[in-house]
Enzyme design. Structure first.
Site, PDB file in Angstrom:
ATOM      1  N   GLU A 174      -9.982  -1.923   4.884  1.00 19.06           N
ATOM      2  CA  GLU A 174     -10.695  -1.563   6.129  1.00 19.06           C
ATOM      3  C   GLU A 174     -11.895  -2.442   6.401  1.00 19.06           C
ATOM      4  OE1 GLU A 174      -9.180   0.095   8.316  1.00 19.06           O
ATOM      5  OE2 GLU A 174      -8.551   2.321   7.676  1.00 19.06           O
ATOM      6  N   ASN A 200      -7.989  -2.898  13.865  1.00 17.98           N
ATOM      7  CA  ASN A 200      -9.416  -3.140  13.586  1.00 17.98           C
ATOM      8  C   ASN A 200      -9.518  -4.231  12.612  1.00 17.98           C
ATOM      9  OD1 ASN A 200      -8.414  -2.221  11.304  1.00 17.98           O
ATOM     10  ND2 ASN A 200      -9.742  -0.551  10.950  1.00 17.98           N
ATOM     11  N   HIS A 251      -7.460  -5.083   9.646  1.00 14.45           N
ATOM     12  CA  HIS A 251      -7.340  -4.577   8.451  1.00 14.45           C
ATOM     13  C   HIS A 251      -5.877  -5.204   7.872  1.00 14.45           C
ATOM     14  CE1 HIS A 251      -5.289  -0.359   9.243  1.00 14.45           C
ATOM     15  NE2 HIS A 251      -4.290  -1.590   8.844  1.00 14.45           N
ATOM     16  N   ASP A 300       0.718  -1.253  -0.026  1.00  8.75           N
ATOM     17  CA  ASP A 300      -0.005   0.028   0.102  1.00  8.75           C
ATOM     18  C   ASP A 300       0.767   1.498  -0.069  1.00  8.75           C
ATOM     19  OD1 ASP A 300       0.932  -0.589   2.586  1.00  8.75           O
ATOM     20  OD2 ASP A 300      -1.005  -0.765   3.570  1.00  8.75           O
TER      21      ASP A 300
HETATM   22  C1  GLP Z   1      -0.813   0.132   8.496  1.00  7.08           C
HETATM   23  C2  GLP Z   1      -0.360  -0.511   7.236  1.00  7.08           C
HETATM   24  C3  GLP Z   1      -0.721  -1.886   7.428  1.00  7.08           C
HETATM   25  C4  GLP Z   1      -0.253  -2.381   8.544  1.00  7.08           C
HETATM   26  C5  GLP Z   1      -0.742  -1.949   9.676  1.00  7.08           C
HETATM   27  C6  GLP Z   1      -0.216  -2.372  11.090  1.00  7.08           C
HETATM   28  O1  GLP Z   1      -1.924   0.484   8.676  1.00  7.08           O
HETATM   29  N1  GLP Z   1      -0.954   0.000   6.053  1.00  7.08           N
HETATM   30  O2  GLP Z   1      -0.164  -2.831   6.114  1.00  7.08           O
HETATM   31  O3  GLP Z   1      -0.287  -4.077   8.379  1.00  7.08           O
HETATM   32  O4  GLP Z   1      -0.357  -0.532   9.668  1.00  7.08           O
HETATM   33  O5  GLP Z   1       0.969  -1.893  11.296  1.00  7.08           O
HETATM   34  P1  GLP Z   1       1.920  -2.254  12.528  1.00  7.08           P
HETATM   35  O6  GLP Z   1       2.860  -3.381  12.341  1.00  7.08           O
HETATM   36  O7  GLP Z   1       2.730  -0.858  12.659  1.00  7.08           O
HETATM   37  O8  GLP Z   1       1.102  -2.484  13.783  1.00  7.08           O
END
Ligand code: GLP
Length: 249
Positions: free
Chosen positions: A142, A135, A137, A64
């Protein structure tokens, strides 16, 4: 489940090595951002410095990218991934082999199709690394996102912007409202998936993903339908699981 985060990184790097070795042509690694994969990239860098493993002959595709950040913003996922992986001083990944969705395109629909075409031209993703949103995702898909969705522009939930504000000096106003993400159908086409979740703020999402029904309320629950998924958790992230007595999940 692991008590030492270094073991999570080692397990992920082990899977990555095996998947890339097994690939027929130039392998493709799907890379995620956020905190969870950081130790994995650190270990890949160490291994590269020790001459043990390199991403020199590997293509990388990002999950992303934010839309609307200044071109030189360090929070751009392209910048984060460059910093973590690109160049002989990191993992040997070449900049031309790092593919990131063009989230700032004037025509995001065409840009999203182009990104899908890029993945297809690389022969698909051999192993996709994933983190998990609080949440549920994955990527930036989402809750409520149809499982059939491919790469697309999304409006981020306030809770996601809040969670990610830690990368923007805690200022939610600076977190973009939009991003482009691989869709759930795109992610599911990866031949193998490794998801990492660390910390008790992930415990509810982990439980819903692993033990709940497959529902768009928890986008990550669709991973239950993928034949080759490894979920790497620390004790806090695993704390709500009924199957917790098992030593690894
Ligand atoms: C962001 C990214 C996701 C990632 C998520 C969790 O929203 N777009 O791809 O999985 O954060 O991140 P973290 O690993 O920092 O908890």
């Amino acid at each position: 489940m692991f008590s030492d985060p270094r073991d999570i990184a080692a397990a992920a790097v082990g899977r990555i090595g095996a998947a890339l070795d097994a690939a027929d042509a130039m392998p493709t690694l799907g890379v995620a951002t956020g905190s969870s994969p950081r130790t994995v990239y650190e270990l890949l860098r160490t291994k590269h410095q020790d001459g043990e493993a390199a991403l020199t002959q590997v293509a990388a595709v990002a999950l992303d990218e934010y839309r609307g950040l200044p071109a030189d913003a360090p929070q751009r996922y392209r910048a984060v991934l460059r910093e973590a992986l690109v160049g002989p001083e990191h993992t040997g990944l070449r900049d031309v082999d790092l593919h990131v969705p063009d989230a700032d395109a004037v025509d995001p629909v065409t840009a999203a199709s182009r990104f899908e075409a890029t993945i297809a031209s690389l022969g698909g993703v051999d192993l996709q690394l994933l983190g998990l949103g609080e949440n549920g995702h994955i990527g930036f898909n989402e809750p409520g996102t149809p499982f059939t969705e491919r790469t697309h522009l999304v409006r981020l939930e306030d809770s996601t912007r809040h969670a990610n504000s830690r990368f923007f000096d805690g200022d939610i106003e600076r977190v973009p409202e939009y991003a482009m993400t691989q869709g759930l159908a795109t992610i599911l086409e990866a031949r193998e998936i490794v998801l990492i979740a660390v910390g008790e703020e992930k415990a509810t999402a982990v439980q819903a993903m692993v033990e709940g029904p497959v529902t768009t309320d928890c986008p990550a629950s669709i991973l239950q339908d993928h034949p080759q998924v490894t979920v790497l958790l620390d004790e806090d992230a695993a704390s709500n699981l009924e199957m917790r007595s098992a030593s690894s999940v």
